[in-house]
Design a protein around this motif. Structure first.
Motif, PDB file in Angstrom:
ATOM      1  N   ALA A 190      47.507  11.364  43.947  1.00 17.65           N
ATOM      2  CA  ALA A 190      48.341  12.660  44.723  1.00 17.65           C
ATOM      3  C   ALA A 190      47.460  13.623  45.272  1.00 17.65           C
ATOM      4  CB  ALA A 190      49.379  13.038  43.733  1.00 17.65           C
ATOM      5  N   LEU A 191      46.415  14.071  44.476  1.00 17.23           N
ATOM      6  CA  LEU A 191      45.746  15.249  44.770  1.00 17.23           C
ATOM      7  C   LEU A 191      44.689  14.720  45.909  1.00 17.23           C
ATOM      8  CD1 LEU A 191      44.710  16.877  41.298  1.00 17.23           C
ATOM      9  CD2 LEU A 191      46.546  17.710  43.178  1.00 17.23           C
ATOM     10  N   LEU A 192      44.058  13.502  45.983  1.00 16.94           N
ATOM     11  CA  LEU A 192      43.278  13.093  46.733  1.00 16.94           C
ATOM     12  C   LEU A 192      43.801  12.787  48.139  1.00 16.94           C
ATOM     13  CD1 LEU A 192      41.227  10.428  44.808  1.00 16.94           C
ATOM     14  CD2 LEU A 192      40.435  12.769  45.423  1.00 16.94           C
ATOM     15  N   ALA A 193      45.206  12.113  47.881  1.00 14.21           N
ATOM     16  CA  ALA A 193      46.063  12.059  49.355  1.00 14.21           C
ATOM     17  C   ALA A 193      46.567  13.457  49.823  1.00 14.21           C
ATOM     18  CB  ALA A 193      47.295  11.200  48.710  1.00 14.21           C
ATOM     19  N   GLY A 194      46.949  14.280  48.982  1.00 14.94           N
ATOM     20  CA  GLY A 194      47.154  15.575  49.367  1.00 14.94           C
ATOM     21  C   GLY A 194      46.193  16.479  50.224  1.00 14.94           C
ATOM     22  N   GLY A 195      44.900  16.198  49.765  1.00 16.90           N
ATOM     23  CA  GLY A 195      43.789  16.851  50.519  1.00 16.90           C
ATOM     24  C   GLY A 195      43.507  16.340  51.589  1.00 16.90           C
ATOM     25  N   PHE A 196      43.563  14.995  51.793  1.00 15.60           N
ATOM     26  CA  PHE A 196      43.401  14.018  52.896  1.00 15.60           C
ATOM     27  C   PHE A 196      44.391  14.448  54.043  1.00 15.60           C
ATOM     28  CE2 PHE A 196      43.914  10.519  55.894  1.00 15.60           C
ATOM     29  CZ  PHE A 196      42.417  10.058  55.921  1.00 15.60           C
ATOM     30  N   GLU A 197      45.641  14.528  53.783  1.00 15.06           N
ATOM     31  CA  GLU A 197      46.709  14.914  54.668  1.00 15.06           C
ATOM     32  C   GLU A 197      46.618  16.396  55.077  1.00 15.06           C
ATOM     33  OE1 GLU A 197      48.530  12.685  56.307  1.00 15.06           O
ATOM     34  OE2 GLU A 197      47.781  11.113  55.096  1.00 15.06           O
ATOM     35  N   LEU A 198      46.231  17.141  54.222  1.00 15.90           N
ATOM     36  CA  LEU A 198      46.150  18.836  54.353  1.00 15.90           C
ATOM     37  C   LEU A 198      45.058  18.900  55.261  1.00 15.90           C
ATOM     38  CD1 LEU A 198      46.913  21.706  53.893  1.00 15.90           C
ATOM     39  CD2 LEU A 198      45.271  21.638  52.116  1.00 15.90           C
ATOM     40  N   GLU A 199      43.979  18.160  55.377  1.00 18.36           N
ATOM     41  CA  GLU A 199      42.657  18.388  56.185  1.00 18.36           C
ATOM     42  C   GLU A 199      43.064  17.799  57.796  1.00 18.36           C
ATOM     43  OE1 GLU A 199      39.432  17.292  58.849  1.00 18.36           O
ATOM     44  OE2 GLU A 199      40.986  15.830  57.883  1.00 18.36           O
ATOM     45  N   ARG A 200      43.813  16.974  57.840  1.00 17.38           N
ATOM     46  CA  ARG A 200      44.444  16.386  58.924  1.00 17.38           C
ATOM     47  C   ARG A 200      45.364  17.265  59.776  1.00 17.38           C
ATOM     48  NH1 ARG A 200      46.190  10.232  59.991  1.00 17.38           N
ATOM     49  NH2 ARG A 200      47.472  10.680  58.457  1.00 17.38           N
ATOM     50  N   LEU A 201      46.131  18.067  58.995  1.00 16.54           N
ATOM     51  CA  LEU A 201      47.321  18.933  59.452  1.00 16.54           C
ATOM     52  C   LEU A 201      46.360  20.130  60.025  1.00 16.54           C
ATOM     53  CD1 LEU A 201      50.089  19.111  56.939  1.00 16.54           C
ATOM     54  CD2 LEU A 201      49.896  18.272  59.324  1.00 16.54           C
ATOM     55  N   VAL A 202      45.355  20.627  59.184  1.00 19.25           N
ATOM     56  CA  VAL A 202      44.550  21.889  59.738  1.00 19.25           C
ATOM     57  C   VAL A 202      43.753  21.588  60.958  1.00 19.25           C
ATOM     58  CG1 VAL A 202      42.730  23.351  59.221  1.00 19.25           C
ATOM     59  CG2 VAL A 202      44.514  22.876  57.376  1.00 19.25           C
ATOM     60  N   LEU A 288      37.738  14.309  51.846  1.00 19.94           N
ATOM     61  CA  LEU A 288      37.758  14.204  50.496  1.00 19.94           C
ATOM     62  C   LEU A 288      37.426  15.423  49.967  1.00 19.94           C
ATOM     63  CD1 LEU A 288      37.969  12.390  48.120  1.00 19.94           C
ATOM     64  CD2 LEU A 288      36.014  11.231  48.661  1.00 19.94           C
ATOM     65  N   GLY A 289      36.688  16.164  50.647  1.00 17.19           N
ATOM     66  CA  GLY A 289      36.299  17.562  49.814  1.00 17.19           C
ATOM     67  C   GLY A 289      37.228  18.205  49.532  1.00 17.19           C
ATOM     68  N   ILE A 290      38.255  18.538  50.010  1.00 18.19           N
ATOM     69  CA  ILE A 290      39.602  19.283  49.696  1.00 18.19           C
ATOM     70  C   ILE A 290      40.015  18.754  48.343  1.00 18.19           C
ATOM     71  CG2 ILE A 290      41.881  20.058  50.160  1.00 18.19           C
ATOM     72  CD1 ILE A 290      41.148  20.343  53.011  1.00 18.19           C
ATOM     73  N   GLY A 291      40.206  17.215  48.348  1.00 22.65           N
ATOM     74  CA  GLY A 291      40.642  16.752  47.026  1.00 22.65           C
ATOM     75  C   GLY A 291      39.747  16.856  45.775  1.00 22.65           C
ATOM     76  N   ALA A 292      38.381  16.803  45.895  1.00 18.17           N
ATOM     77  CA  ALA A 292      37.590  17.390  45.212  1.00 18.17           C
ATOM     78  C   ALA A 292      37.769  18.614  44.431  1.00 18.17           C
ATOM     79  CB  ALA A 292      36.210  17.103  45.537  1.00 18.17           C
ATOM     80  N   LEU A 293      38.051  19.410  45.320  1.00 21.47           N
ATOM     81  CA  LEU A 293      38.482  20.909  44.958  1.00 21.47           C
ATOM     82  C   LEU A 293      39.727  21.074  44.274  1.00 21.47           C
ATOM     83  CD1 LEU A 293      37.391  23.012  48.092  1.00 21.47           C
ATOM     84  CD2 LEU A 293      36.263  22.983  45.877  1.00 21.47           C
ATOM     85  N   THR A 322      33.256  12.722  40.740  1.00 17.83           N
ATOM     86  CA  THR A 322      33.183  11.527  41.728  1.00 17.83           C
ATOM     87  C   THR A 322      33.561  11.746  43.140  1.00 17.83           C
ATOM     88  OG1 THR A 322      33.453   9.981  39.786  1.00 17.83           O
ATOM     89  CG2 THR A 322      33.919   9.000  41.884  1.00 17.83           C
ATOM     90  N   ALA A 323      34.761  12.460  43.102  1.00 20.05           N
ATOM     91  CA  ALA A 323      35.105  12.770  44.389  1.00 20.05           C
ATOM     92  C   ALA A 323      34.272  13.835  45.230  1.00 20.05           C
ATOM     93  CB  ALA A 323      36.471  13.371  44.620  1.00 20.05           C
TER      94      ALA A 323
END
Length: 504
Positions: A190-202, A288-293, A322-323
């Motif tokens: 969920a955190l990885l997917a959330g970061g992925f979608e957040l980057e695309r929205l921004v 993926l960087g946002i997901g790592a954070l 890993t992320a």
């Protein structure tokens, strides 16, 4: 000025894929070296699997234990063992456990390829964390779910250009399957997917992008509903524990704990140094960087115990590392990439070989201890004690803490080393005596302090054991001392002793 060529254009296709495939095969070496992998919690899981596979055929197991299937986010290895149950509990558990690291490495390669178009050097470094602290501790359900989370996230990336309504079904299946293995693996996804979608929205900042993201995140909703239903049954137990700041710092130090301290500390330290030296040669893919954070923040904020599972925060540290490594895209020279890959592969090979060597040595000791069960009749009641060192905590993982649970399958025995997990346990122990002496952590008794062995460490425990309630006392991790002076064991070796208790 001529631009620095990208490694993607320099390396021949599949070169790093083949290296990661070789690392995945090498990860099987420790399991080939030992019949019982030296993973702390694994024998306890094997005891539960034995009751699960028995299906009431053994009267003593029917008397001592209840096993009931329930829909909880903690079934990963249980379902795998059920699939291979014809092999028996111990071999099926060995097989499922052996598959986790190769599956994780495969998921790491899949994410790197989906994100960057080609497997990057950071993926080879990330593979060094496939056999991290959680796996060495025997958190098999979580580690299997984490492997599934990497594969599921790779699918999420692959479907980025597919219409959200079409992608929703496969993404929902992937997310639900990951949750079924372990709820925390779904949390990582969920955190990885959330970061992925957040980057695309921004990046896009359009209404269409917002709608697409909202539809895709619906894939994460069924596991949320299942988790809420699980909470209603008491499964959401949580606690932060003592020495919180120290523990949060230690989560990052013990990220690979389980083997020799020097290699477990040197591997992340050297990889971090290499990445810092080559920092300007890396570009961070923030998808993926946002997901790592987010994983890092979750590790810092999460309680120590969640859903009845201890070490919840500690488990996230390897996933965050890993992320972070997978988010890096190399933009330097071929020579620099080869140097990083060679360092990571060498560290992985050295550590894995050391694990195999030590697991083989420990496996021989475990085989000796199990000879004690030749003196135990079928259906016996065994009270196990593992002598602890209250002065220092051993760095290397061993199987002693729940080792006595092997007697459940081998002798149909009642043993006190199973977990009590309200709302999450498939297995419960039936007992007519003191319930605090019938399950974990009753098997852990202080046997050593900073001055050496504690005199008569079991005197208080013997006074607690009611006459006739238990048939045998099995003492493990004795380090050669006599844990019960004046009592003659029916079996003894260099690190264990078995005593017959007086009948009622």
């Amino acid at each position: 000025m001529r631009p620095v060529p990208d490694l993607v254009r320099q390396l021949r296709p599949l070169r790093l894929e083949w290296l990661l495939a070789a690392m995945a095969l090498l990860a099987l070496l420790p399991f080939r070296a030992a019949r019982l992998p030296s993973m702390t919690d694994l024998p306890g899981h094997i005891g539960r699997y034995a009751v699960m596979l028995d299906r009431g055929a053994t009267p003593s197991l029917e008397t001592y234990y209840d096993f009931h299937w329930r829909l909880v986010g903690n079934l990963g290895a249980d379902l795998g063992v059920l699939l291979f149950g014809w092999m028996g509990a111990e071999r099926a558990a060995w097989l499922v456990s052996a598959a986790i690291a190769p599956l994780t490495i495969g998921g790491i390669a899949a994410v790197s390829r989906a994100l960057h178009g080609r497997v990057q050097p950071g993926a080879v470094a990330a593979a060094c964390f496939a056999m991290a602290n959680p796996l060495m501790f025997g958190f098999v359900n979580y580690c299997l779910s984490l492997a599934l989370a990497w594969w599921s996230f790779a699918l999420w990336i692959r479907l980025r250009d597919v219409r959200a309504t079409i992608a929703l079904a496969p993404l929902t299946l992937a997310a639900t399957g990951t949750w079924l293995a372990h709820a925390m693996g779904w949390g990582v996804l969920a955190l990885l997917a959330g970061g992925f979608e957040l980057e695309r929205l921004v990046r896009q900042r359009t209404r269409a992008a917002l709608i697409e993201a909202a539809v895709r995140t619906l894939a994460l909703v069924p596991p949320i509903a299942l988790t809420l239903a699980w909470q209603g049954d008491g499964g959401a137990l949580f606690a932060w524990g003592d020495d919180l700041l120290v523990r949060k710092a230690m989560n990052w130090i013990v990220v690979l704990r389980g083997e020799a301290k020097w290699i477990d500390l040197a591997t992340p330290a050297l990889l971090a140094l290499a990445m810092l030296v080559a920092w300007r040669r890396h570009a961070i893919d923030w998808r993926l960087g946002i997901g790592a954070l987010l994983l890092t923040l979750a590790c810092l904020a999460m309680p120590t115990t969640l859903f009845g599972s201890w070490g919840a925060d500690e488990r996230l540290a390897p996933a965050a590392v890993t992320a972070a490594l997978l988010s890096l895209r190399w933009r330097g020279s071929r020579r620099g990439a080869v140097a990083i890959v060679a360092l990571a592969a060498t560290l992985f090979a050295v550590r894995t070989t050391m694990i195999a060597r030590d697991w083989h040595r420990l496996d021989q000791a475990y085989a000796s201890h199990l000879r004690a069960l030749d003196r135990v009749p079928h259906g016996a009641r065994i009270h196990a004690v593992v002598l602890q060192d209250r002065c220092r905590t051993a760095w290397q993982s061993t199987a002693y803490t729940h080792f006595a649970s092997l007697a459940i399958g081998r002798r149909g025995a009642l043993v006190n080393s199973q977990w009590l997990l309200p709302g999450a346990a498939l297995l419960t122990v039936r007992t007519t005596g003191d319930p605090t002496l019938a399950h974990d952590p009753s098997q852990m008794v202080d046997g050593f302090d900073c001055t050496g062995p504690i005199r008569q460490p079991l005197a208080a425990r013997l006074a607690q054991l009611r006459t006739g309630e238990w048939d045998f006392l099995w003492v493990l991790a004795t380090r050669g001392i006599d844990p019960l002076p004046g009592h003659t064991p029916v079996f003894r070796d260099a690190n264990s002793a078995l005593y017959r208790l007086p009948a009622g």
